[in-house]
Motif scaffolding. Sequence first.
Motif, mmCIF file in Angstrom:
data_model
loop_
_atom_site.group_PDB
_atom_site.id
_atom_site.type_symbol
_atom_site.label_atom_id
_atom_site.label_comp_id
_atom_site.label_asym_id
_atom_site.label_seq_id
_atom_site.Cartn_x
_atom_site.Cartn_y
_atom_site.Cartn_z
ATOM 1 N N VAL A 223 -2.850 7.784 5.862
ATOM 2 C CA VAL A 223 -1.581 8.505 5.981
ATOM 3 C C VAL A 223 -1.258 8.683 7.457
ATOM 4 N N SER A 224 -0.021 8.325 7.835
ATOM 5 C CA SER A 224 0.431 8.540 9.226
ATOM 6 C C SER A 224 1.940 8.739 9.213
ATOM 7 N N GLU A 225 2.486 9.174 10.340
ATOM 8 C CA GLU A 225 3.939 9.315 10.477
ATOM 9 C C GLU A 225 4.595 7.959 10.252
ATOM 10 N N ASN A 226 3.906 6.927 10.723
ATOM 11 C CA ASN A 226 4.438 5.573 10.711
ATOM 12 C C ASN A 226 4.505 4.994 9.298
ATOM 13 N N GLU A 227 3.377 5.085 8.559
ATOM 14 C CA GLU A 227 3.357 4.577 7.184
ATOM 15 C C GLU A 227 2.210 5.189 6.385
ATOM 16 N N THR A 228 2.373 5.151 5.070
ATOM 17 C CA THR A 228 1.311 5.627 4.168
ATOM 18 C C THR A 228 0.905 4.468 3.277
ATOM 19 N N VAL A 229 -0.399 4.170 3.273
ATOM 20 C CA VAL A 229 -0.890 3.036 2.490
ATOM 21 C C VAL A 229 -1.936 3.519 1.485
#
Length: 596
Positions: A223-229
């Motif tokens: 999980v990050s601001e950039n993307e969630t995988v």
Amino acid sequence: MKTNEIPARLEAMRQFMTEKNLDAFIIPSTDAHLSEYPPKYWESRKWISGFTGSAGTAVVTKEKAGVWTDSRYFIQAAEELKDTGFDLFKMGQPETPDMTDWIIEQVGSGGTVGIDGLVYASSDAKSLKSKLDSKNINLNTEFDPFSVIRTDRPEIPQNHIFTLPVEVAGESVKSKIERINAELKKLEADGIIIVTLDAVAWTFNMRGNDVEYNPVAVAYAYVSENETVLFVDPDKISEEIAEEYKEQGIIISDYNNVFEYVANLPADSKVCVTGNKINWKLLQTIPESCKIVDVPSPVDLMKSIKNETELEGFRNAMIKDGVALVKFYMWLEKAIPTGEVTEVMIEEKLLEYRSQQENFVGESFGTIAGYAGNGAIVHYHATPENCLTIKPKGLLLIDSGGQYKDGTTDITRTVAAGKLTKQMKADYTNVLKGHIALATAIFPEGTRGSQLDVLARKALWNNCLTYWHGTGHGIGHFLNVHEGPQNIRLEENPTLLKPGMVTSNEPGVYRANQYGIRIENLIVTQEYRKTEEFGTFYNFETITLCPIDTRPISKKLLTKCEKKWLNKYHKMVYKKLKNHLSVEEKTWLKNKTKPI
């Protein structure tokens, strides 16, 4: 498992070690996700040693083999390890050597110790490596011997996942991810690797049945601001769920892609991990240019604080569980005098009555039904071969729980099967006094579980009695029956008790070969009162609904306040369950909850 298979497995292990130049190999109980209950694919320690307890570590050297386990399993392990070639090492006993020291002594300078880095917590691997380095012993983390020597190894489960609607979870995945990112900002971290299955399940409102008792699916997440995988076998996800996740901005990637993804994290990223919640192999995959922020999992803390919807779900689950338990204890009372009730039958009957309840999914752990001396074995599990028949005398301890779609239950009752001794009654009453002392605790904001633990033990300590397990563990919401980060036990734990946390209250006392006593309810931390001068105070709401047997109580040992608590608790149990019962059941419950 047949004991006679173990020596051959041990031989195969030693053959593998010889081929790979390993002098010792350590086999923990966990999987790649550091689970308490691993999928069968990762049950390597059980397979190699024959010891079936949930906690323990096996070590194999060229000449010797041993299993280290704690006091909950001493009796069981001694029995299961007989004639296997494995020695039992009782942890916490003065004569027991530290496992790493023992390995160092066996291997000697210049030797090599092996672990499978995929199933070893990075914090444990680091401390092991540092001890071995100081003795000039190498640590090899590359090999998984079981992919070679275990020819009948099961597959990693392929079961379909399902998602919880917001009406059950109380919060959308999108909202949870936003909250996780807000916590990462505070930690000055760019992203978090989520490894443990219950944390992944909670984050994505996802449930599965890859593991016995725990409704989780084998997966990782980033999980990050950039993307969630979400890293999960795509075959487990229906088109509908895939679409649902896509709408919430979640990328789905194959389960095994997590290593490549982590290896390619942007240079200079600050990655949040929890040392005892990430496997060594995955940690080693993080690029050297990245900064690792190793902190207690912010996801675990969020998960432990239940929202109002989840708490409502728990309360609903308790009513269903309470109804099943009334039916069960009514049956038990009639059946014991017939001489036909065994410990195994108790487990079967509990499952039968729970299965009749709406939204029941399965048991939350294997039922512990221990009569007489078996009750003193803390994690006893009856089998048709070893189970006792309940006689109309003495004490019977039953610890069981259910998974419902709206909550998880865990309850222990100790009941009089018939005639009791004076000592049994005194012990039972002192356990009850401890249970009530914790249930009625009032404490200031900022209190830790370890500061309250003594309340549950005081009446026992006054009589030079004690118990060696913790008093309380966290409970997941239709998730793992054991969850952190909070607990109530003697050992220090920095986690503060916060409103919304659901914890067990389960003091006990165990007299070897005689009987065991434990009384367990689930309690919710809640706000009690705000004061101008001394801040906010908390107390507990007891949510379990089932009568506590009053027959073993020695009334003269209870104070007025303790009797008042018990009577009030029983009044609540009757009030909340009566409308769900038949006339006969209601009459029985009325009798069981009458004031003392």
